[in-house]
Every structure is written in C-alpha cells, then in structure tokens.
Design an enzyme around this catalytic site. Structure first.
Site, PDB file in Angstrom:
ATOM      1  N   CYS A  26       0.834  -1.197   0.000  1.00  0.00           N
ATOM      2  CA  CYS A  26       0.000   0.000   0.000  1.00  0.00           C
ATOM      3  C   CYS A  26       0.872   1.250   0.000  1.00  0.00           C
ATOM      4  O   CYS A  26       2.097   1.181   0.071  1.00  0.00           O
ATOM      5  CB  CYS A  26      -0.934   0.018   1.213  1.00  0.00           C
ATOM      6  N   CYS A  29       3.344   1.720   2.774  1.00  0.00           N
ATOM      7  CA  CYS A  29       4.600   0.991   2.595  1.00  0.00           C
ATOM      8  C   CYS A  29       5.586   1.832   1.791  1.00  0.00           C
ATOM      9  O   CYS A  29       6.784   1.885   2.089  1.00  0.00           O
ATOM     10  CB  CYS A  29       4.358  -0.332   1.874  1.00  0.00           C
ATOM     11  N   ASP A 447       9.286  24.922 -33.193  1.00  0.00           N
ATOM     12  CA  ASP A 447      10.355  25.414 -34.044  1.00  0.00           C
ATOM     13  C   ASP A 447       9.929  25.082 -35.469  1.00  0.00           C
ATOM     14  O   ASP A 447       9.489  23.961 -35.739  1.00  0.00           O
ATOM     15  CB  ASP A 447      11.674  24.728 -33.711  1.00  0.00           C
ATOM     16  N   ASP A 646      13.699  19.881 -33.123  1.00  0.00           N
ATOM     17  CA  ASP A 646      14.409  18.684 -33.576  1.00  0.00           C
ATOM     18  C   ASP A 646      15.884  18.902 -33.842  1.00  0.00           C
ATOM     19  O   ASP A 646      16.598  17.954 -34.177  1.00  0.00           O
ATOM     20  CB  ASP A 646      13.752  18.120 -34.840  1.00  0.00           C
ATOM     21  N   ASP A 650      17.997  23.564 -30.886  1.00  0.00           N
ATOM     22  CA  ASP A 650      16.748  23.558 -30.113  1.00  0.00           C
ATOM     23  C   ASP A 650      16.957  23.039 -28.693  1.00  0.00           C
ATOM     24  O   ASP A 650      16.060  23.168 -27.854  1.00  0.00           O
ATOM     25  CB  ASP A 650      15.695  22.671 -30.802  1.00  0.00           C
TER      26      ASP A 650
END
Length: 758
Positions: A26, A29, A447, A646, A650
């Site tokens: 749980c 724990c 971009d 990409d 960037d």
C-alpha cells in the site's frame, strides 16, 4: 533487480541504484521505505513505486554503499531483491511468481472458507438444518470444526498477512498488512476464547466470528489476486516491447552464414534478414531492397522502403525482400533497448501529485488505528448491550475498510498504462513526470524547420544581377559545398540537377544564424541574410529588397550573395510544409491550446508559413541562442509552455520549457534534451501525446477522488455512524470486500488508458 548508473557534478560523484522491494502492499509501505532510505547519510533522494515494486535511489558512493541501502530496506521490514545482470529472473518473472502464490493461497482459502460459510450460514437459511446437524454430531464438534477451518484459512492461506503485518508492527510502521492482521486475528482470537473459555465473556457476547476471519482473508486474497493480474496487464506494454527482441541473428563470419545468439552480435558484423523475419539489431543496409514494417517504433502503419545505405532498426519486421546489413548498434545500445529503458524509467517516476499522496498515506494508517481504538472506546462506553459485540464489529470494520491500497496504486498504475500505450503509438515519455507537466501545458511553441515543415529546403527562386544564372549557381554551390546546412544541400542538389559543376572553394567559415564566408575561385564570397550582408558594409539595392519581399510573401526565404564587396545576386529557398501540420494546429487549438512558432527566418517568410498552418503567434528572426530566451519570456508571463524542436540549436529551449518535445527524426542532442520524444516526424503524433497526457492526469485525479472519497465516506459507516438511523452495522466481511473493490476500481480505471490516443 538492481542496477546502477553514475553521474558526476562539479561538487561530487553520485550514483543511481534501482532495486526491487518485496512485501509492499500500500501507499503507507511506499512512504515507509522512502523514509527509511532518505534517513541514511549519503542518500540524496529515494523514490519508490508501488506498481513496479521498485526503488530508485540517488546516493553518494563515498558515503554509503549498495549493501547499506539494502539493509535500510530490510530494517524497515521489507525485502531488498538483488539479481545479477546475467540472471534471467526479471520483474515480470517475479510478478508471475507473486500471482501464482496468490492464486495458490486463494484456492486454499476458498477450499477452507466455503465449507465454513456453509456450516455457519446454511442453518440460518434452511429451517430444521441445525437440528439435523445436532442429531448427527454434538454442537461442540461443529464449533471446533469451524475453528479448524478458520485456523487453516488464517494461518496457512493468509500467512502472508500475518508475516508482513507483524513485521510492520515490529518496526512501528503499521500498514495494510497490519490492519488486515489485526482485524482477522481479532475475529479469530475472540472466537477461540469464546470457544475455549466462554465464562470470561458476559451473557449475550459469546458469539463466534470464525467465518468472518476466514472470509476476510479470502476476500482480500481475491482482491490481491485480481489486482496482481490487472497490474500485470498494466505493464504489458513493456512485455510486448521485450517480445519484439530477436533471440538469434544470421551473421556472416569467415565467409559462412551462422546463426548465433543475439548477445553475440558485434558492431560491424554483417547479418542477413530474410522476408518475414525481425531485424535483430540496429544496422545499415549494405545490399538488397525491401520494405520494413516500423510501426512498433514509429506507430506509422505503412512499411518503409529500404535500400543500400538505409538505416534499419532492431525489432522491426522485414517484409518482401532479403536484406544484408551491417550492425551499427547492439545490446543495450539498440533503439529498442533504449525505448524499453525510457518506458521503464517513465513508469518508475513519481509526479508531484503522487508525492503529496504518499505523504498523506504515511500518516493515514496511524490515524486509522487511532480511529479504530476510539470506535471501540465509544461503543464500549455508549453502545447498547451487548456493547462488546458492537464494539468488536465496528472496530474490525474500520480496520479493514480503511486500507490505503487504492491510494498507493492511483498514480503508478495510470502512469504505467499511459506511458506504455504512448510507446505503442510512437510517443516516448522519457520521464513519468512529463505526463503530468504536458497535461498541464496551455501553450505549444513549434520550431518551424523540421517540425511544421519537412526540414528539407528546396531552391525555388534565383536572381543573378549579371544575368548568368548557371555561373551564379556554380559560385553559390561552390561556397556552400563545405556546409552541412540544409540550404547548402538544396543548392548542391539544384546544381547537380542542372548539370552544373560547383566552383572550387577554400577558407570556408560559418557564421551561426547569419550566413557563411568562403573564397571561391579567388573571390571573397558572403552568403546570408540582409543583416549579415549589410553588416559587412555591402549595400543591397531596392530592387533586390523588393524581390525578397515578394518571395517571403509566399513563404520562401531570401538569401543574398555578395562577391568582392558588392551584391552578386540572391536566391530563395522554401521548406515544404508537412501534410499534417495545419490539421494538427487546428486540433491543438480545439483542445484550448495557444499555438506559436519560432523561426530564424525573416518576419514575412515566417508569417507566410504561420498563416499556412493557422498559427497566430509568431516569433521570427530568432537566433539559435535566443530560442531559450523566448521560451523563458513566455513562461515568465504565466504560460505553461511545451516546445517542439528537432535540431541541435533547439536543445536549450527544449530543456528550459515546461515540457520539451523532441522529434525522434532529429538530432541525438535534441532527443536527449526532450522530456517527450515523437518517434515519427508527423506532427500529428503530438496530438496523441497531449491526449494521452491529459487522459492520464484525468485518470489519476479520478483514482485519487475514488480512493479518498471512499475512505472519507465509509470509515464513519464502518464505525457505526448510521446505526442510530438504521439499526444496521457494516459486517467486517463486507468491509474487507469493499476494501478490495476500491483497489480493483483504481486499477481497472487505469487500464482504460490502453485504448486512449488511437
């Protein structure tokens, strides 16, 4: 399973240890293990995931070692599970073993509880049955039969609750097991004392609750078994990814084709993939042509053509022709292995919303024990006769109904299913926290190049002031020959298509964000933006500026060419817009997002592209180093920003955004800087990422509402709050069943994400 990674900073060396933890049931724990770990000197941080039963520990090796970390877990009352890298015992194997153990115990519990329930309940339903039983055997014998059946159910089938519950109490850290142990043991002990020494109990309280103890154990075992099966389905995405890995490869060694284990393939090995076979490792095609199904990596259903020089990815399926490939990445370095690692790390991460829940759960069980004690005192003091019966029933019901299992599973199961489903759709969440941050974003900034556009500029216009376009193109292509910029490739391809030989160039110099300089056939050539050319003291005639404005109006970028201090001409390039860009932008707006675009192009060109895809917020003429500044400015204005890029330039913007989204078709640096990776270049994949992130966060919120509302509503009911109005108390057996149902609801609600985003 344990593994470690090290990372260095200027101040100190730290390492990361991932270690499996046994015995957690749980949210309490989870909090207990984290607290035990972070209290150790040298542990920087610890994050424990209930759904994967794994702890991720950042520590200083000079101050604490792996053995001491294991000791901390053990001393907290849990099992630290360590396996050597070479062992085949995986998390899924251990999950299967746990499910088998639960199924075995459940079968025994049912075998013992069913006759016990019949023994106790049937006489209440069938008139005359009790008299028939008493004629068959003395009443005392039937009572001792109840004792034997209940004892077997509790101490054999339910031994896991007793062992773990006692461990929790011994370490003064009560959790779910302690609550179940106390509730079921109290029912058994009370009944055993009534059976063995009835005289110590007041008249009217000499009732047996053996069936309650057995049914409690059986119902909770049933809930745990169903929960384990559901959690297994939650991690099915990882298992499917693992199933994509080939076990063998056909390699050429010493001129002979050999079938070897996948672990024995080395970089540089030539391997053969026949039609219908999976590609064993990442590689490059050296001979042959075929189509390859890459949907498991990109989510794109159409096969991709492969010929000499093309890259192939391990785990993808060869379709029509035979391919001879050279291995470029093997073992843990393959794309599939990295994807699996990213998904595992995302599933193990803990968003802020879960950290709050874990802190609440850390104090929840002690509060429940206090409420149970208070319930017993109130009923003994104020309840009607037989007060002991009422006090006993309500106290046990409070203990059983309040187990915080659902709280601990609310977030990790949703994260597991959501990130696994995303991987199937070609979206990788490198961090589980990115699911939460992306879901909260209200602004998306693209971009331009490579995200909204193809990233492959084409030469669309040319103006030579001296009238000789071929000579002009030869000069420009010569100057660009040493550049790796996409514009350079567009020019050299255009020159090749016209059969023009590029002029010889030397002394090439790139000026990031501005242009380039080179010596071509003895002439000093500059190519770049108007700002770059004018900054060199070269005048640009009005007719050239007018032509550039016309080009930019249709989305083409003008580049100026000067030689020996005067303008030689100009050319324009256009980057084709990706087919799905406009639709993606429209659907993002429909989701309530503000959409923007960053571009290094001049304002007219950037505005033309933005208008074509439906973007209103345009940031143009932005130098690479200024991209992160623009994202910071938006965040400072109160927006939650997701940035999509990409390229290498960037990376800073990806890192500083609330959520950085990298196109998987981009550079390694951009991908490493992103929180989310789109494995295909289609911007529509972004919609799947947003949809899944929002659905996952919504699922987490629903799970938490159920878990907390359930406890808030039913603890008073279990304590007997409705008794004055209805005269009815909640049976402990129903309380145990309701507790299991709450966990199953949370897991089942999370599993609905398996159909999201498609």
């Amino acid at each position: 399973m344990s593994s470690w990674k090290s990372s260095s900073t200027a101040e100190q060396q730290t390492a990361r240890l991932d270690i499996d933890v046994g015995g957690m049931t749980c949210a309490a724990c989870v909090r207990r293990v984290e607290r035990a770990l972070t209290r150790r000197p040298g542990v920087v941080s610890a994050s424990v995931n209930l759904a994967t039963n794994r702890a991720s520990v950042i520590y200083a090796p000079g101050m604490i070692g792996e053995a001491e970390i294991r000791d901390a877990i053990t001393e907290a009352g849990y099992e630290a599970i360590v396996h050597a890298e070479a062992e085949t015992d995986t998390a899924s194997d251990r999950a299967a073993q746990e499910a088998d153990g639960l199924r075995r115990d459940l079968r025994l519990a049912v075998a013992l509880t069913a006759p016990l329930a019949v023994l106790v309940m049937a006489p209440m339903i069938l008139p005359g049955l009790m008299e028939a039983m008493h004629r068959t055997a003395p009443p005392a014998l039937w009572r001792w039969a109840e004792f034997v059946l209940a004892t077997g159910a509790l101490f054999i089938a339910g031994r896991r609750f007793l062992v773990h519950g006692w461990s929790e109490l011994r370490h003064l850290n009560p959790g779910m097991n302690a609550l179940v142990m106390i509730g079921a043991s109290a029912a058994w002990l009370y009944s055993t004392l009534v059976l063995a020494a009835p005289g110590i109990f007041p008249e009217g309280t000499r009732n047996l609750y053996f069936e309650a103890a057995a049914v409690i154990v059986t119902l909770i075992l049933l809930g745990r078994h169903l929960e384990a099966r559901a959690r297994g389905r939650a991690s099915a995405a990882i298992q499917r990814l693992l199933g994509l890995q080939s076990r063998t490869a056909r390699v050429i060694r010493d001129g002979q084709e050999q079938k070897i284990a996948i672990d024995d393939v080395r970089i540089g090995d030539e391997f053969i993939v026949r039609p219908g076979e999976r590609i064993p490792v990442d590689g490059e095609v050296v001979r042959g042509t075929s189509y390859v199904d890459e949907s498991m990596i990109t989510g794109e259903p159409l096969p991709v053509a492969k010929r000499e020089g093309a890259e192939v990815t391990g785990g993808t399926v060869n379709d029509t022709g035979a391919l001879h490939c050279r291995a470029t990445r093997v073992g843990a370095g393959t794309t599939l292995a990295q994807i699996i690692r990213m998904v595992e790390e995302a599933q193990a991460a803990k968003p802020a919303i879960q950290q709050i829940a874990d802190r609440i759960a850390g104090i929840f069980v002690p509060v429940v024990l206090a409420l149970a004690t208070l319930t017993f005192i109130v009923w003994m003091s104020l309840g009607p006769e037989p007060a002991l019966n009422y006090a006993f029933i309500t106290t046990v019901s409070v203990l059983l109904i309040a187990c915080p299992c659902a709280m601990g599973l609310a977030t990790p199961t949703a994260i597991m299913v959501g990130s696994g489903r995303a991987a199937e759709l070609g979206v990788l969440f490198r961090r589980g926290t990115a699911l939460e941050t992306l879901a909260r974003c209200d602004t998306v900034v693209f971009d331009k190049t490579g995200t909204l556009t193809e990233g492959r500029p084409e030469l669309v216009g040319m103006y030579a002031r001296r009238g000789d376009e071929d000579a002009f193109l030869a000069l420009v292509a010569g100057a660009e020959a040493h550049s790796e910029h996409p514009i350079a490739r567009a020019l050299t391809q255009a020159a090749t298509a016209r059969g023009i030989e590029a002029a010889g160039a030397e002394d090439f110099r790139a000026v990031p964000g501005m242009g380039l300089a080179a010596r071509v056939d003895g002439r000093e050539v500059l190519i770049g933006s108007a700002r770059y050319i004018e900054g060199a003291g070269i005048a640009i005639p009005k007719e050239a500026l007018d032509r550039a404005e016309q080009w930019s109006g249709v989305g083409a970028s003008a580049q100026y060419v000067a030689a020996d201090g005067e303008l030689e001409g100009m050319f324009s390039v256009a980057d084709p817009i990706k087919p799905g860009s406009a639709e993606t932008v429209a659907r993002l707006k429909a989701l309530g997002m503000q959409v923007g675009m960053l571009s290094g192009d001049n304002r007219h060109t950037a505005a033309a592209v933005a208008a074509a895809v439906g973007i209103d917020m345009v940031m143009a003429e932005v130098l690479p180093q200024q991209k992160a500044d623009e994202i910071s400015r938006l965040r400072a204005s109160g927006k939650r920003v997701a940035f999509v890029g990409d390229g290498i330039n960037d990376a800073p913007a990806l890192a500083i955004a609330d959520t950085g989204i990298a196109m998987g078709t981009g550079t390694d640096i951009a991908i490493e800087s992103g929180d989310v990776i789109l494995m295909r270049g289609d911007p529509a994949a972004l919609l799947a990422a947003f949809t899944l992130a929002r659905r996952t966060l919504g699922t987490i919120r629903t799970n938490f509402f159920w878990a907390y509302a359930y406890n808030v509503a039913l603890i008073p009911v279990a304590a007997g709050a409705l008794f004055p109005l209805t005269g009815v108390l909640l049976n402990p057996m129903l309380a145990a069943g309701a507790m299991s149902v709450s966990s199953l609801f949370v897991v089942g609600n999370s599993l609905r994400l398996r159909r999201a985003g498609g």
